[in-house]
Design an enzyme around this catalytic site. Sequence first.
Site, short mmCIF file in Angstrom:
data_model
loop_
_atom_site.label_atom_id
_atom_site.label_comp_id
_atom_site.label_asym_id
_atom_site.label_seq_id
_atom_site.Cartn_x
_atom_site.Cartn_y
_atom_site.Cartn_z
N HIS A 180 4.01 -1.57 -0.57
CA HIS A 180 4.32 -0.28 -0.04
C HIS A 180 3.82 -0.35 1.44
O HIS A 180 2.70 0.05 1.71
CB HIS A 180 3.86 0.77 -0.83
CG HIS A 180 4.31 2.11 -0.39
ND1 HIS A 180 5.05 3.04 -1.03
CD2 HIS A 180 3.97 2.89 0.75
CE1 HIS A 180 5.39 4.31 -0.57
NE2 HIS A 180 4.70 4.11 0.44
N HIS A 210 5.27 1.15 5.65
CA HIS A 210 6.26 1.86 6.95
C HIS A 210 6.21 1.10 7.96
O HIS A 210 5.67 1.59 9.04
CB HIS A 210 6.10 3.47 6.77
CG HIS A 210 6.23 4.17 5.55
ND1 HIS A 210 7.43 5.05 5.30
CD2 HIS A 210 5.19 4.28 4.58
CE1 HIS A 210 7.14 5.44 4.15
NE2 HIS A 210 6.29 5.06 3.59
N GLN A 222 12.81 10.41 4.65
CA GLN A 222 11.39 11.15 5.13
C GLN A 222 11.49 12.70 4.98
O GLN A 222 10.82 13.27 4.52
CB GLN A 222 11.04 10.47 6.24
CG GLN A 222 9.70 11.20 6.93
CD GLN A 222 8.66 10.74 6.21
OE1 GLN A 222 7.96 9.62 6.51
NE2 GLN A 222 7.93 11.63 5.28
N HIS A 268 9.06 7.89 -3.17
CA HIS A 268 7.76 8.87 -2.98
C HIS A 268 7.70 9.80 -3.86
O HIS A 268 8.62 10.76 -3.98
CB HIS A 268 7.70 9.19 -1.43
CG HIS A 268 7.34 8.13 -0.45
ND1 HIS A 268 8.11 7.06 -0.39
CD2 HIS A 268 6.53 8.17 0.67
CE1 HIS A 268 7.55 6.20 0.60
NE2 HIS A 268 6.62 7.05 1.11
N GLU A 303 3.61 13.19 -3.89
CA GLU A 303 2.54 12.82 -3.12
C GLU A 303 1.97 14.10 -2.21
O GLU A 303 2.34 14.51 -1.26
CB GLU A 303 3.10 11.74 -1.75
CG GLU A 303 1.90 11.59 -0.85
CD GLU A 303 2.51 10.85 0.45
OE1 GLU A 303 1.60 10.20 1.23
OE2 GLU A 303 3.86 10.60 0.54
N ASP A 362 0.78 1.38 3.05
CA ASP A 362 1.33 2.59 3.19
C ASP A 362 1.36 2.72 4.86
O ASP A 362 2.65 2.58 5.35
CB ASP A 362 0.53 3.99 2.69
CG ASP A 362 1.59 5.10 2.86
OD1 ASP A 362 2.87 4.99 2.78
OD2 ASP A 362 1.06 6.09 2.93
#
Length: 440
Positions: A55, A57, A150, A208, A211, A307
Amino acid sequence: MTVVRNARLDGRDGLHDIEVEGDRFGRIVPAGQGRGDVLADADGALARPPFVEPHVHLDTTLTAGEPRWNASGSLWEGIAVWSERKRALTRDDVVERASEVLRWYAANGVLHVRSHVDVTDPGLVALDAMLEVRERVRDVIGLQLVAFPQEGILSFDGGEELLEEAARRGVDAIGAIPHFEDTREDGVRSLEIAFGIAERHGLLLDAHCDEIDDEQSRFVEVLATLARRGGLRGRATASHTTAMGSYNGAYSYKLQRILARSGINLVCNPLANLCLQGRFDGYPKRRGLTQVKEMLGAGVNVAFGHDDVMDPWFPLGTASPLQVALAGIAAAQLTGAAEIDEAFAMVGERAARVLDLGDRYGLAEGRPASLVLLPAASPFDAVRRQVRPSHVVAHGRLVAETPAAPTRLTWPGRAPEEIDFVRSRDRRPGGPAADAPRNA
């Protein structure tokens, strides 16, 4: 044919040679019996399958402070900062930053990476750039791309259509962010949409999920149930699930059964989660992590990920999987000897299960010839001393080397000596690390 000589293997006495035939592993035999030109001399280092990043980005990496710093340190301000930064995205911008961090990963022995890519952009600039990067690095790193909405699927105008277009362009997995949607009903519907797209296109799913520090955020039970009842059992992942840190005991007990039955994976991102969660708390302040130890005990597969690497959500990082494992050990209180070994697996074998790598991963005859050599006596030792790989082999080719660089110490009353942070008593004949690698 080539050979990696004098390697230590988990669960096997003595040292071994690992033969490489083209881009595949051949025989694994006692040291001295391997055939072929020397690809690398492990010199007693621990040979392991490569590390796996489940995981990250990559489209946001190396943007910390652009256009401004995340002053509150919260997830929500990070999203707002990124929304400003992505207006300036170009193909070259994304390709350059992502490629640099992937080189860091390779140097650290990470040869499989799953990256989420923001697709709440009508131009899909980052996605197209990352598809190009995936092809550029394929001879070294296996890169999976997740279409990540997102700013939501339903809460972002055209979100569902952009997700569908991302699937057509060739992503590996479909994402979602149900807790960010405007209502709980929209959150449930967003997961149904994501599962539908993934199933129609034969893709994996990685959402996701929860979170947030809200104990009422419980979308992971929806995700798990959709996976169990549909066609993605074992191929769906819930990332973050930080709301678990706020769930009461009774619900947590029920949730363990739901998740274990579903076959889903969980990914915890300890570095970022510890920094982002609990920002609205006074004291006591919540840790903001998924229930790592409890879910492992229930038989759920859990992995550790980065992340973020220097972006609006976490401004630090060097793409080191052992740094992530160490943070996870401390944060999730995995301090038993077996638990520390498990944390090592959470950036290796367990993370490989998240990516559904199957027989494309592992140190065994016939599998892709990718491995790391760690100058350590064991996974426990590697995590404790945070060792760098001495060699990284990708598809039968040596792609990275790190020379030993011990510290030389002059101490009153002692001759000058090299300090490598191995305990002196472990060096005694017959001690637990008596045959530790000479270049540790």
